[in-house]
Design a protein around this motif. Sequence first.
Motif, PDB file in Angstrom:
ATOM      1  N   THR A  36       0.844  -1.094  -0.085  1.00 25.29           N
ATOM      2  CA  THR A  36      -0.156  -0.145   0.091  1.00 25.29           C
ATOM      3  C   THR A  36       0.973   1.272   0.040  1.00 25.29           C
ATOM      4  O   THR A  36       1.648   1.236   0.955  1.00 25.29           O
ATOM      5  N   ASN A  37       0.781   2.127  -0.987  1.00 28.28           N
ATOM      6  CA  ASN A  37       1.698   3.129  -1.220  1.00 28.28           C
ATOM      7  C   ASN A  37       0.733   4.535  -0.990  1.00 28.28           C
ATOM      8  O   ASN A  37       0.590   5.256  -1.855  1.00 28.28           O
ATOM      9  N   GLU A  38       0.223   4.572   0.246  1.00 25.00           N
ATOM     10  CA  GLU A  38      -0.551   5.482   0.510  1.00 25.00           C
ATOM     11  C   GLU A  38       0.356   6.816   1.345  1.00 25.00           C
ATOM     12  O   GLU A  38       0.849   6.753   2.160  1.00 25.00           O
ATOM     13  N   THR A  39       0.253   8.103   0.905  1.00 21.67           N
ATOM     14  CA  THR A  39       0.991   8.981   1.040  1.00 21.67           C
ATOM     15  C   THR A  39       0.709  10.191   0.487  1.00 21.67           C
ATOM     16  O   THR A  39      -0.024  10.493  -0.642  1.00 21.67           O
ATOM     17  N   PHE A  40       1.117  11.498   0.925  1.00 25.60           N
ATOM     18  CA  PHE A  40       0.804  12.704   0.275  1.00 25.60           C
ATOM     19  C   PHE A  40       1.974  13.878   0.928  1.00 25.60           C
ATOM     20  O   PHE A  40       2.461  13.510   1.910  1.00 25.60           O
ATOM     21  N   TRP A  41       1.875  14.931   0.088  1.00 28.53           N
ATOM     22  CA  TRP A  41       2.790  15.890   0.564  1.00 28.53           C
ATOM     23  C   TRP A  41       2.527  16.708   1.814  1.00 28.53           C
ATOM     24  O   TRP A  41       1.242  16.948   2.371  1.00 28.53           O
ATOM     25  N   SER A  93      -1.235  16.813  -6.487  1.00 29.72           N
ATOM     26  CA  SER A  93      -2.035  17.779  -5.893  1.00 29.72           C
ATOM     27  C   SER A  93      -2.191  17.509  -4.654  1.00 29.72           C
ATOM     28  O   SER A  93      -2.405  18.495  -3.585  1.00 29.72           O
ATOM     29  N   ARG A  94      -2.472  16.171  -4.079  1.00 32.22           N
ATOM     30  CA  ARG A  94      -2.600  15.928  -2.717  1.00 32.22           C
ATOM     31  C   ARG A  94      -1.864  16.232  -1.736  1.00 32.22           C
ATOM     32  O   ARG A  94      -0.494  16.071  -1.444  1.00 32.22           O
ATOM     33  N   GLY A  95      -2.219  17.410  -0.849  1.00 30.19           N
ATOM     34  CA  GLY A  95      -1.477  17.950   0.276  1.00 30.19           C
ATOM     35  C   GLY A  95      -0.744  19.166  -0.020  1.00 30.19           C
ATOM     36  O   GLY A  95      -0.051  19.871   0.642  1.00 30.19           O
ATOM     37  N   LEU A  96      -1.019  19.666  -1.581  1.00 30.34           N
ATOM     38  CA  LEU A  96      -0.179  20.563  -1.713  1.00 30.34           C
ATOM     39  C   LEU A  96      -1.299  21.987  -2.010  1.00 30.34           C
ATOM     40  O   LEU A  96      -2.132  21.715  -2.580  1.00 30.34           O
ATOM     41  N   THR A  97      -0.655  23.111  -1.665  1.00 29.65           N
ATOM     42  CA  THR A  97      -1.401  24.469  -1.939  1.00 29.65           C
ATOM     43  C   THR A  97      -0.754  24.899  -3.386  1.00 29.65           C
ATOM     44  O   THR A  97       0.073  24.466  -3.816  1.00 29.65           O
ATOM     45  N   ASP A  98      -1.669  25.782  -4.180  1.00 33.32           N
ATOM     46  CA  ASP A  98      -1.051  26.470  -5.258  1.00 33.32           C
ATOM     47  C   ASP A  98       0.220  26.922  -5.307  1.00 33.32           C
ATOM     48  O   ASP A  98       0.914  26.891  -6.051  1.00 33.32           O
ATOM     49  N   ASP A  99       0.458  27.637  -3.864  1.00 31.89           N
ATOM     50  CA  ASP A  99       1.439  28.357  -3.741  1.00 31.89           C
ATOM     51  C   ASP A  99       2.846  27.462  -3.626  1.00 31.89           C
ATOM     52  O   ASP A  99       3.804  27.632  -4.261  1.00 31.89           O
ATOM     53  N   GLN A 100       2.583  26.359  -2.965  1.00 30.32           N
ATOM     54  CA  GLN A 100       3.616  25.386  -2.788  1.00 30.32           C
ATOM     55  C   GLN A 100       3.877  24.778  -4.103  1.00 30.32           C
ATOM     56  O   GLN A 100       5.045  24.435  -4.429  1.00 30.32           O
ATOM     57  N   GLY A 136       0.460  19.717 -16.614  1.00 28.64           N
ATOM     58  CA  GLY A 136      -0.417  19.223 -15.787  1.00 28.64           C
ATOM     59  C   GLY A 136       0.303  18.295 -14.838  1.00 28.64           C
ATOM     60  O   GLY A 136      -0.250  18.070 -13.581  1.00 28.64           O
ATOM     61  N   CYS A 137       1.484  17.769 -14.916  1.00 22.44           N
ATOM     62  CA  CYS A 137       2.288  17.177 -14.052  1.00 22.44           C
ATOM     63  C   CYS A 137       3.291  17.977 -13.281  1.00 22.44           C
ATOM     64  O   CYS A 137       3.572  19.160 -13.950  1.00 22.44           O
ATOM     65  N   ILE A 138       3.842  17.537 -12.158  1.00 24.12           N
ATOM     66  CA  ILE A 138       4.982  18.642 -11.593  1.00 24.12           C
ATOM     67  C   ILE A 138       6.204  17.707 -11.485  1.00 24.12           C
ATOM     68  O   ILE A 138       6.145  16.502 -11.069  1.00 24.12           O
ATOM     69  N   GLU A 139       7.327  18.471 -11.087  1.00 27.41           N
ATOM     70  CA  GLU A 139       8.772  17.749 -10.999  1.00 27.41           C
ATOM     71  C   GLU A 139       9.436  18.733  -9.860  1.00 27.41           C
ATOM     72  O   GLU A 139       9.365  19.775  -9.863  1.00 27.41           O
ATOM     73  N   VAL A 140       9.835  17.823  -8.854  1.00 29.98           N
ATOM     74  CA  VAL A 140      10.485  18.464  -7.850  1.00 29.98           C
ATOM     75  C   VAL A 140      11.854  19.311  -8.488  1.00 29.98           C
ATOM     76  O   VAL A 140      12.768  18.668  -9.381  1.00 29.98           O
TER      77      VAL A 140
END
Length: 273
Positions: free
Chosen positions: A74-79, A163-170, A180-184
């Motif tokens: 189970t890979n349940e995680t978020f920012w 998106s899960r756990g992230l604000t637009d500012d973050q 549509g995707c994001i890269e650290v």
Amino acid sequence: MTNTLKPTEYAAIHDFLENQAGIRLGAGKEYLVVSRLGRLLPTFGLNGYGELVSKLTSLGNTRVQTAVVDAMTTNETFWFRDAAHFRVLIDGIIAESKPSRLRIWSAAASTGQEAYTTAICLQDGMKDGRVSRTLNYEIVGTDISPTALQEAQGASYCGVSASRGLTDDQRRRYFRDQGGCIEVLPEYRQRVSFRPFNLLKPFDILGKFDIVFCRNVLIYFSQERKRDIVSRIARSLNPGGHLFLGSTESMSGNEDLFEMRSISGGLVYRVRS
């Protein structure tokens, strides 16, 4: 091909998962096995769960065995999950001890959000003066799932993971948009590494740590295995080192090895010297 899962086959898969990865399915989880392992049957050319069990219980079938553990993980995680823990790290532990070096272990790193969140918080702390700019830190993320680690190493996230756990500012501050995707961003990746690791194996190969995040993974283990893992984490910590557990997890009978601390609005466990 038969997709019917017999009780004896479920029992064999249950025992394999517990022995190999510490995963306890318990009773009534046949639907989970069918939904996650059913797609592996055609992948490996297997005619039903009986043949799958044969592969799991015989030597020389590492690919099948790894795929089964991977599928059932189970890979349940978020920012920024359990944000209070990161405040404890920056405004509590680091402010208190002012370390020059810090080695951090994300012990169930999944797809990498925990490790990268830690790096983001450390870098932010350096920028606003709460953390010394000369701090030499390393973050090691480990997980048993090859699929999860591949995503973590790529540091690119799409869909819910973006998106899960992230604000637009973050999203704007810490990531590069990829249609549509994001890269650290590179500055938050440079001191983070990932490697496959099974928590049932000896920890010595990983070295010593100052901080261990082992959050929301012990719930999948038996009480005996929980006690064993926590006691081995204690031995892997440097003097004065700290352990973060999930909000619903406990010391599992190892209270003599750690002292619970409430600092900066969150709970953390410091190894006893």
